[in-house]
Design an enzyme around this catalytic site. Structure first.
Site, PDB file in Angstrom:
ATOM      1  N   LYS A 126       0.901  -1.584  -0.269  1.00  0.00           N
ATOM      2  CA  LYS A 126       0.290  -0.069   0.110  1.00  0.00           C
ATOM      3  C   LYS A 126       0.696   1.223  -0.251  1.00  0.00           C
ATOM      4  O   LYS A 126       1.297   2.089  -0.745  1.00  0.00           O
ATOM      5  CB  LYS A 126      -1.099  -0.112   1.578  1.00  0.00           C
ATOM      6  CG  LYS A 126      -1.720   1.006   1.605  1.00  0.00           C
ATOM      7  CD  LYS A 126      -2.119   1.444   2.581  1.00  0.00           C
ATOM      8  CE  LYS A 126      -2.071   3.501   2.898  1.00  0.00           C
ATOM      9  NZ  LYS A 126      -2.363   3.734   4.217  1.00  0.00           N
ATOM     10  N   ASP A 144      -5.389  -1.031   1.403  1.00  0.00           N
ATOM     11  CA  ASP A 144      -5.078  -0.707   2.334  1.00  0.00           C
ATOM     12  C   ASP A 144      -6.265  -1.876   3.027  1.00  0.00           C
ATOM     13  O   ASP A 144      -7.280  -2.159   1.989  1.00  0.00           O
ATOM     14  CB  ASP A 144      -4.792   0.033   3.424  1.00  0.00           C
ATOM     15  CG  ASP A 144      -6.229   0.706   3.651  1.00  0.00           C
ATOM     16  OD1 ASP A 144      -7.220   0.476   2.987  1.00  0.00           O
ATOM     17  OD2 ASP A 144      -6.176   1.738   3.543  1.00  0.00           O
TER      18      ASP A 144
END
Ligand code: SF4
Length: 218
Positions: A126, A144
């Site tokens: 991420k 995420d």
């Protein structure tokens, strides 16, 4: 599916306009944007609210904006500067390690390849995608836990990991939404589609949600 996704994205964009004002988004839109500062703010943003990220970033960047300057700080100085971001001891160690690696392995420049970014301990998929998208303008979708969970609840994907979610979203999410997608879904995931107990009755897109559809028909 694509039409539904567009409708949902437009609803969420209008309900969560402040996603454009997050610390990282403002850094992305800055014409003098700095990849190292974006990387550092992204690391500070992990497991905390945006207001804490902003406070810690501002405090740190008044005294250190380069890998050399971060390494010149003592552990205590760095911990004090980033205290408001939470998990400050662990984040301090990560910031020092990342700064050291960028200096030693990448001649002081933030790498522009995902694999190289992720070769640095402390940088996950991420964070790597946020840096690629926000600092270098790459077309990637930072995924995420919020993005992963909401996308599965909506029925857009049926995946077990954020990495697989990223791959599936790349196939179905119109490109016009890629750059804002993470900020919108993170805000939505923190305020409405909460991981442990989603507020489905207050959800502006519950008509489109597979999870609530399944619940209704049980
Ligand atoms: S209806 Fe509930 S589970 Fe579905 S997106 Fe909204 S909050 Fe999340």
């Amino acid at each position: 599916m694509q039409e539904n996704i567009k409708k949902i994205m437009e609803i969420l964009k209008s309900k969560f306009p402040s996603h454009e004002k997050t610390t990282l988004n403002r850094m992305r839109l800055d014409e003098n944007r700095d990849a190292f500062k974006i990387l550092i703010s992204c690391l500070l943003s992990l497991r905390t609210q945006d207001k804490n990220t902003e406070k810690a970033s501002n405090k740190l960047f008044t005294v250190a904006t380069t890998p050399e300057a971060i390494l010149a700080l003592s552990d205590t100085e760095l911990e004090n500067l980033i205290f408001s971001s939470g998990h400050y001891k662990k984040k301090s160690r990560t910031l020092k390690h990342v700064s050291e690696t960028i200096l030693k392995e990448f001649n002081g420049r933030v790498p522009e390849e995902k694999e190289e970014l992720m070769s640095i301990k402390g940088i996950g998929p991420k964070t790597a995608n946020i840096v690629l998208a926000f600092a270098f303008g790459e077309e990637v979708i930072p995924v995420d836990v919020h993005v992963h969970i909401v996308s599965n609840r909506l029925g857009w994907v049926n995946t077990k990991t954020p990495e697989k979610t990223e791959k599936e979203l790349e196939k179905i999410l119109p490109k016009e939404y890629w750059k804002d997608f993470n900020a919108i879904f993170v805000q939505f995931g923190k305020e409405i589609c909460i991981t442990i107990s989603p507020k489905c009755s207050a959800c502006p897109i519950n008509n489109y949600c597979q999870k609530i559809g399944v619940t209704k028909h049980r």
